[in-house]
Design a protein around this motif. Structure first.
Motif, mmCIF file in Angstrom:
data_model
loop_
_atom_site.group_PDB
_atom_site.id
_atom_site.type_symbol
_atom_site.label_atom_id
_atom_site.label_comp_id
_atom_site.label_asym_id
_atom_site.label_seq_id
_atom_site.Cartn_x
_atom_site.Cartn_y
_atom_site.Cartn_z
ATOM 1 N N UNK A 145 0.837 -1.214 0.000
ATOM 2 C CA UNK A 145 0.000 0.000 0.000
ATOM 3 C C UNK A 145 0.869 1.261 0.000
ATOM 4 N N UNK A 146 1.997 1.235 0.727
ATOM 5 C CA UNK A 146 2.902 2.390 0.713
ATOM 6 C C UNK A 146 3.463 2.613 -0.680
ATOM 7 N N UNK A 147 3.849 1.520 -1.356
ATOM 8 C CA UNK A 147 4.401 1.650 -2.707
ATOM 9 C C UNK A 147 3.345 2.144 -3.691
ATOM 10 N N UNK A 148 2.123 1.626 -3.616
ATOM 11 C CA UNK A 148 1.054 2.032 -4.538
ATOM 12 C C UNK A 148 0.672 3.492 -4.367
ATOM 13 N N UNK A 149 0.714 3.978 -3.129
ATOM 14 C CA UNK A 149 0.238 5.333 -2.841
ATOM 15 C C UNK A 149 1.360 6.350 -2.646
ATOM 16 N N UNK A 150 2.598 5.895 -2.749
ATOM 17 C CA UNK A 150 3.739 6.808 -2.571
ATOM 18 C C UNK A 150 3.868 7.325 -1.151
ATOM 19 N N UNK A 151 3.525 6.498 -0.157
ATOM 20 C CA UNK A 151 3.569 6.925 1.244
ATOM 21 C C UNK A 151 4.955 6.656 1.827
ATOM 22 N N UNK A 152 5.375 7.514 2.731
ATOM 23 C CA UNK A 152 6.661 7.356 3.398
ATOM 24 C C UNK A 152 6.426 6.912 4.835
ATOM 25 N N UNK A 153 7.096 5.843 5.274
ATOM 26 C CA UNK A 153 6.916 5.424 6.675
ATOM 27 C C UNK A 153 7.489 6.462 7.636
ATOM 28 N N UNK A 154 6.842 6.583 8.768
ATOM 29 C CA UNK A 154 7.270 7.539 9.791
ATOM 30 C C UNK A 154 7.521 6.774 11.083
ATOM 31 N N UNK A 155 8.715 6.167 11.247
ATOM 32 C CA UNK A 155 8.977 5.344 12.426
ATOM 33 C C UNK A 155 8.873 6.108 13.746
#
Length: 88
Positions: free
Chosen positions: A73-83
């Motif tokens: 889902x992160x790859x499909x939507x261009x989301x960046x993880x926020x640890x």
């Protein structure tokens, strides 16, 4: 010590030895790791949750203050993880 013997069992339940009994001494230098990778089945691995596809995930990470996203889902939507938002 362990005793090993092989038997043949007939249909009526009678057993007949196939090999003689022998005693086996266990290895004293048994490795801690059996050589198998850790289990990754759904029963052994605690699952996280992806708020985008609304399902279980082993790769979920926080992406904003209100949601978690799995790797696809992160790859499909261009989301960046926020640890830094990790709250588990």
């Amino acid at each position: 010590m362990m005793t090993i013997a092989v038997y043949r069992v007939d249909a009526d339940g009678a057993s007949t030895p196939v090999t003689p009994k022998y005693v086996v001494k266990p290895d004293e230098d048994f490795p801690v790791n059996s050589g198998f990778p850790p289990c990754s089945c759904l029963l052994c691995v605690p699952l996280g949750w992806c708020d985008f596809h609304e399902g279980p995930s082993q790769t979920d990470q926080p992406v904003d203050q209100h949601g978690r996203a799995c790797l696809p889902c992160r790859e499909q939507r261009g989301l960046t993880p926020r640890p830094e938002l990790e709250q588990r």
